[in-house]
Each structure stands twice: as structure tokens, then as C-alpha cells.
Design a protein around this motif. Sequence first.
Motif, PDB file in Angstrom:
ATOM      1  N   CYS A 135     -17.978 -19.348  -4.206  1.00 39.42           N
ATOM      2  CA  CYS A 135     -16.935 -18.325  -4.401  1.00 39.42           C
ATOM      3  C   CYS A 135     -16.534 -17.664  -3.092  1.00 39.42           C
ATOM      4  CB  CYS A 135     -17.435 -17.256  -5.374  1.00 39.42           C
ATOM      5  SG  CYS A 135     -18.024 -17.923  -6.931  1.00 39.42           S
ATOM      6  N   THR A 136     -17.546 -17.356  -2.265  1.00 39.02           N
ATOM      7  CA  THR A 136     -17.273 -16.537  -1.086  1.00 39.02           C
ATOM      8  C   THR A 136     -16.643 -17.329   0.062  1.00 39.02           C
ATOM      9  OG1 THR A 136     -19.584 -16.843  -0.505  1.00 39.02           O
ATOM     10  CG2 THR A 136     -18.998 -14.772  -1.553  1.00 39.02           C
ATOM     11  N   SER A 137     -16.486 -18.640  -0.105  1.00 39.39           N
ATOM     12  CA  SER A 137     -15.811 -19.401   0.942  1.00 39.39           C
ATOM     13  C   SER A 137     -14.338 -19.045   0.998  1.00 39.39           C
ATOM     14  CB  SER A 137     -15.943 -20.905   0.694  1.00 39.39           C
ATOM     15  OG  SER A 137     -17.283 -21.285   0.750  1.00 39.39           O
ATOM     16  N   CYS A 138     -13.757 -18.747  -0.127  1.00 36.73           N
ATOM     17  CA  CYS A 138     -12.321 -18.457  -0.176  1.00 36.73           C
ATOM     18  C   CYS A 138     -12.047 -16.954  -0.212  1.00 36.73           C
ATOM     19  CB  CYS A 138     -11.690 -19.117  -1.388  1.00 36.73           C
ATOM     20  SG  CYS A 138     -11.842 -20.906  -1.361  1.00 36.73           S
ATOM     21  N   HIS A 139     -12.827 -16.235  -1.011  1.00 35.19           N
ATOM     22  CA  HIS A 139     -12.670 -14.778  -1.005  1.00 35.19           C
ATOM     23  C   HIS A 139     -14.034 -14.177  -0.733  1.00 35.19           C
ATOM     24  CE1 HIS A 139     -13.590 -16.060  -5.034  1.00 35.19           C
ATOM     25  NE2 HIS A 139     -12.323 -16.300  -5.337  1.00 35.19           N
ATOM     26  N   LYS A 140     -14.084 -13.427   0.364  1.00 34.68           N
ATOM     27  CA  LYS A 140     -15.375 -12.878   0.808  1.00 34.68           C
ATOM     28  C   LYS A 140     -15.940 -11.912  -0.236  1.00 34.68           C
ATOM     29  CE  LYS A 140     -14.610 -13.120   5.782  1.00 34.68           C
ATOM     30  NZ  LYS A 140     -13.166 -13.067   6.059  1.00 34.68           N
ATOM     31  N   ALA A 141     -17.243 -11.798  -0.195  1.00 33.84           N
ATOM     32  CA  ALA A 141     -17.892 -10.835  -1.096  1.00 33.84           C
ATOM     33  C   ALA A 141     -17.476  -9.434  -0.693  1.00 33.84           C
ATOM     34  CB  ALA A 141     -19.399 -10.988  -1.020  1.00 33.84           C
ATOM     35  N   LYS A 142     -17.426  -8.555  -1.646  1.00 27.67           N
ATOM     36  CA  LYS A 142     -17.080  -7.149  -1.364  1.00 27.67           C
ATOM     37  C   LYS A 142     -18.069  -6.578  -0.367  1.00 27.67           C
ATOM     38  CE  LYS A 142     -13.612  -5.020  -3.481  1.00 27.67           C
ATOM     39  NZ  LYS A 142     -13.370  -4.860  -4.902  1.00 27.67           N
ATOM     40  N   ALA A 143     -17.599  -5.641   0.425  1.00 25.26           N
ATOM     41  CA  ALA A 143     -18.454  -5.009   1.436  1.00 25.26           C
ATOM     42  C   ALA A 143     -19.733  -4.505   0.783  1.00 25.26           C
ATOM     43  CB  ALA A 143     -17.693  -3.863   2.079  1.00 25.26           C
ATOM     44  N   PRO A 144     -20.873  -4.642   1.487  1.00 27.75           N
ATOM     45  CA  PRO A 144     -22.160  -4.292   0.852  1.00 27.75           C
ATOM     46  C   PRO A 144     -22.216  -2.860   0.360  1.00 27.75           C
ATOM     47  CG  PRO A 144     -22.411  -4.818   3.203  1.00 27.75           C
ATOM     48  CD  PRO A 144     -21.029  -5.209   2.823  1.00 27.75           C
ATOM     49  N   ALA A 145     -21.454  -1.957   0.977  1.00 28.36           N
ATOM     50  CA  ALA A 145     -21.485  -0.547   0.548  1.00 28.36           C
ATOM     51  C   ALA A 145     -21.145  -0.419  -0.931  1.00 28.36           C
ATOM     52  CB  ALA A 145     -20.496   0.264   1.371  1.00 28.36           C
ATOM     53  N   ALA A 146     -20.200  -1.215  -1.347  1.00 34.36           N
ATOM     54  CA  ALA A 146     -19.781  -1.126  -2.746  1.00 34.36           C
ATOM     55  C   ALA A 146     -20.776  -1.812  -3.664  1.00 34.36           C
ATOM     56  CB  ALA A 146     -18.397  -1.755  -2.910  1.00 34.36           C
TER      57      ALA A 146
END
Lengths: 331, 363
Positions: free
Chosen positions: A311-322
Motif C-alpha cells: 500500500c505504502t509504495s503508492c500512497h505513503k503511510a500517514k505521519a506517525p504523529a497521527a
Amino acid sequence: MRNGKALLKQTAMAAACTFCLIIWGAGPGQASELEATDSGAPSAKVMFPVSAKATAPVASMKPVLFNHLIHEKAVEKCETCHHTGDPAACSDCHSAEGKEEGKFITLEKAMHAKNIAVREDGKTPSSCVSCHEQQTAKRECAGCHSTISPSYDAAWCSTCHNVNVTPQQMADGANGRLSEAANLAVATKTVQETKRAASPATLGPAKAIIDAIANEYEPCVFNHKRHMASLMENIKDSKLAAAFHTQPETLCATCHHHSPLSLTPPKCVSCHPVAIDRMQPARPQLKAAYHLQCMGCHKGMDVKRPVNTSCTSCHKAKAPAAEAPAEAAEK
Amino acid sequence: MNRRKFLTFMGTAGVVSALGTAKVAKAGVETFPYYDNGYGVLHDMTRCIGCRKCEEGCNKANKLPAPEKPFSDLSVLDKRRRTTPTAWTVVNKWDMGEGKFAFRKQQCFHCNDPACASACFTKCYQKQPNGAVIYDGSQCVGCRYCMVACPFYVPSFEYGEPFDPVIKKCTFCFDRLKEGKLPGCVESCTMDALTFGRRKDLIKIARKRIEAEPEKYLDYVYGEHDAGGTAWMVLMPKPKDLPQCSTGNAAEAKDAAKRAGLDTTLGNQPMAEYTYGALGAVPMIIAFWPVLFGGAYGMTKRREAIAKANLAKATAEEKQKVMDAVVKVIEKEQGAEAAEKARQQMNEALAEADAPKTDGEAN
């Protein structure tokens, strides 16, 4: 006038040459301008709906130009098309109504049939359409052609049925009375007048940000330009693609499908709802529309990376803060 | 009621009840009501990429406990899994032959005529008009007959629960549907491999997809008729090395479907119908057998009583005869007074002899 005779002679010769050239240019002699074939067959041929009936079809679909030269270079052996082994014209056995020689397979069937049964003797014939559709299974074509199938409409027919002939020529051609030279003349004219579609005027935005439904992940940054350039690079030498991608925007129509060809197509969300549409349960929702389109093409073109589940190859994971509070809650 | 009347009555009752049973058997799929407008989900295996987002969606929507391994861990797909009390849907990876793999989401199929409901004797299972087969554990006795009955191995029992364990299974997100929301798994599917809609529409959609790409799909909509029809249906990819089946032919689709872990040999009949004839006879037996055997018992008892009374009468008459004879002899030899006295004494003695017997009987 000492040189009068010579001048007169030169003038007369020039006039004669011009006259000859005009006659020659207007007549079948111009065929020599097309490159000759190795087999000795005419370089191009207009294929008429040859009929045994006395009343030949005067009004009919436009006949088809068959560029023998290009096809001869593209296939390995003559038998690919001349399936009986005898280099005869298709219409010798397959007329508009069908003949005994052609096992009553009509010209229309012989040219358009798909799903042709495999013959036991190995001499399985192929039609124009079946062979061309097989070509689209190639990796560089399969991305688009595995996800879309042509709508068999008027535009599809007129891609091939595009030779302009006079009613007289049509009648002669259908009766088999049109001389080879005259046929070649029309064919040559058509070949020379057919223009290839230009490349699209723009490759679109360098970066398209897909953020309409960004929720779990960061928005997807889609490199539109790079995808277009790559697709065009793949088919730049393909004469088949050049002949059948008749509009500059044809290439756009795989992703920007079901809407009229345009350099400014509507957005995906115009048709694909964010939540399910009660009236159109089969229409993919926006999230699925993106995934089906991207992954469908990548699968067709055998693109190894990224794998579908990364999944994260195309859309990065949300910032860790969230993400941190969610994780804490889980623990 | 005499014997003849009783037999006539029982015979009539037998014929009537037999007619009643025949009527039920003829009614066919009416064992449970069929809701024509029910919802369903079409699972298109050719679209599924095995991302497990549906499992995550189910987990969130139903507030289930977090799994041991996170949903992003796709290594769990290497092992065949079953639904559990805390994972109501699982995705499995299936080898379709020639190195091609496909994924199939397993959950309750929400049968039109559910076998679990027919097996449950406490009526915990109910087929709802919206298509869901829901379970209410308040009456559950934990017999797990439903687990045996389900042809898809779906209901799961809380073996880890020491007090009041019940069955857990997919609810078709019944409460979410009531609120107008999609089931958790459908909503989270990234590929629309799960299409939600009315069951009858889904069958049309499935047919269209097969028609558009006949080489890609097996020409079989799993669940259209299997086990009497299910609300959740599956479209399978056609294995490259197997021939295409004729439309909806369960026997021809068997081998291909087996690779996706689906059984096309369940038949078109609802599971419940196989047992309905036999189980339908139970109420009849309960109603008529007591009367039949009670009557037979009564007749036997009556016959015994009559025989006993006859015997007693005969004995009494015999005694009287003997007594009269004795009294006559005494009268002849000793006079009428002595005869009267002897009769009295004999009667007293007889009464005395009978008295302890009647006491004993009373005791």
C-alpha cells in the motif's frame, strides 16, 4: 533565329514531357512510388465485397485498404493469411454470400471472425480481427488492451473501412471487373493520403495529486507525464498501433474511459462516487476505481513492482504523529 | 368407545396426517420464507488482491479484539484459515493451477434457506428479510448442531469462554445495514472485489461480467443455486489448464471450484429439505402415538377387567351353589333352624376370609 529550331524542339520536348507526366501521374503508373513487395504481390490492395450476384452492391460500406507490404514484413510466412497455401485473393473463395470453395464462409466472417476453431491439420486460418487482437496481448499493449475492449461501433468499423471510391469503382470492384492497375491506383492514393495521428499535444501534469479520498494514507502522487511517456515510448515503432490509434487522444482513453476523447477529460470522481451509488451498485466506487485501473494495467503489462499489496509504495503511510494515538489505544 | 369405533378413528387420523405431510413435501423450498428483495454481496475473486483490508474492516465494524498478528502481516495467508469467534471473515490464498493464485474471502454465506437455522432446536438463527442470517445466543444451549449442519464450516463456538459460550459468526453487519451503511468488509474493500446489492441484481451483474470476459471467469456464479442459493456469491477465475464449464453446470465446474475451496456438489436443494420429510413427521408422532398406544392400553385393560369380573362372578356363583347344597343337606338331616344357623356362620366365615384380602388390596 539561329537557335530557334533547338529552342522550339526543347519547348516541344518539355511540353511533351509535362503532358506525359500529367498522364502518367494521373494514371496507374504512380504505383511505382510505393515500395515493391518481395513476393511480387501488389504493395497495396483495395478489398471489395466481391459478390456473385448480378446486382452488385453500389451502396455499401466503404471498402478496406490492405497494405500488403506492411503485412508481408510483419508476418513470418505467407500461410499466416493465405491459409490454404495458395496465394490467391481472399475473395476468390470467400465472397459476400459465400462459395463452395470457401466452405460457404462469407467474406465478412473470413475477415472479422474471432475465436476461430483450431484445425486438426494445423492450418488454422486467422481473420484480420483475430490476428490484430492477438497482437494486443503483447506486453507493451496488454496494459490498456487487457482492461478495455473496443466498443464495436461505427468509429471502430471506419478505422479500416475508409477507402473513398466512386460508385462506378465500387460496382466494378464488387463484380470483380476492376482491373488490377486501377485497384492499385486507388490503393496507392489511399496509402499516400492516409495521415498518421499526431502525438497528444500534452502529456498532462507532471504530478497529479490524488487526494479526493485520502484518509488512512497520505495522498497519492501520480506521475502522469512519466506514465504517458512510457506508454508512448513502448509503441513508438509499432505500425499497428499507429494505424489503429487514430486520434492523438486515443492513448488517454484507457484510463479516461467512457467519455468522449479529450485532452481535458472529466475527473474520475465525476462518475465514480465516493460511496456506493444505489442505482449503480456495479459501478466501482472511487477508491476501487483507482485501484482497479492502476493494478489492472500493471498486471497486464506485467509490472513486477510495486506488488498490489504494498500500500505504502503508492500512497505513503500517514505521519506517525497521527498514528501514535491509535496504536496506543490498541495496546 | 368400542374397538371398531376406535380403529375407524385412528385410521382416519392416519390418512389425514399422511396427506398433510405430502402437502409439505410438495411445497419445496418453503421450509423457510424466501425473501426476494434480500441483499447480498458478490465476491469477485479475480479482483481480490489479498490485502486483508476486509478483515480489518470487519474487526473494526464489529469491535472485535485485535488479532495476534496485525492485518498488514500478509504471511498469515500462507496457511489455510477458518473463521473464529474473533475473526468472522478470513481471506485464504488458493492455488488455481499453473502458478496462478487467487484469494477468496470466507464468511457466512447467508443462505436463502439456512441449514444452521434448520438444525437449531432453540430457534437461535433467523433469516431476515434483508438477507442476513442472524444469530441470537440468548436461547443457545451450546449443542453446536449448527456447526455440523453448515456446509461452509462457518459458525464458530467460543471454546475459550468458560461461562456461557455461544456461537459467533458474520452478521452481515445487520445493525449497519439498518443504519443504511455498508457491511464493514465491503466498505473497506480496496478493489470492489465485494459488490453489495440486491441479490437478484448481483446475479445479473455477475452474468454480465462473465459475458464481458468469458476467458477470465469460470462460467459459474457460486451461490446462485448452491445449497438452495446464498446471499453472498462468488465469481471464480477460470483455471488456464481446465476447460470452461457450461453455464452454471455444477458438475463441470466442480474441479475448478475445488481449487478455490468451493464445493459445487452441495446440490440445488436447501440443506434443510433433506431432513424436512423425516423431521416433519415428528409432530404427527407426538400428537397421535399417545392416543394410539393409550387406546391399545385401554382396550387391553378393559378386557382384563371384564375377564376378572366374570371370574369373580363365576366363583361367587359356585360358592353359593356349594353353600346351598350344604345347607340343603343340613336342613334335611338337622332341621330348618340348624340350616339357617349354618348358612349364617358360613356367610360370616366367607366374609371373614374375604376381609383380609380386601384389606391387603387396599394396602
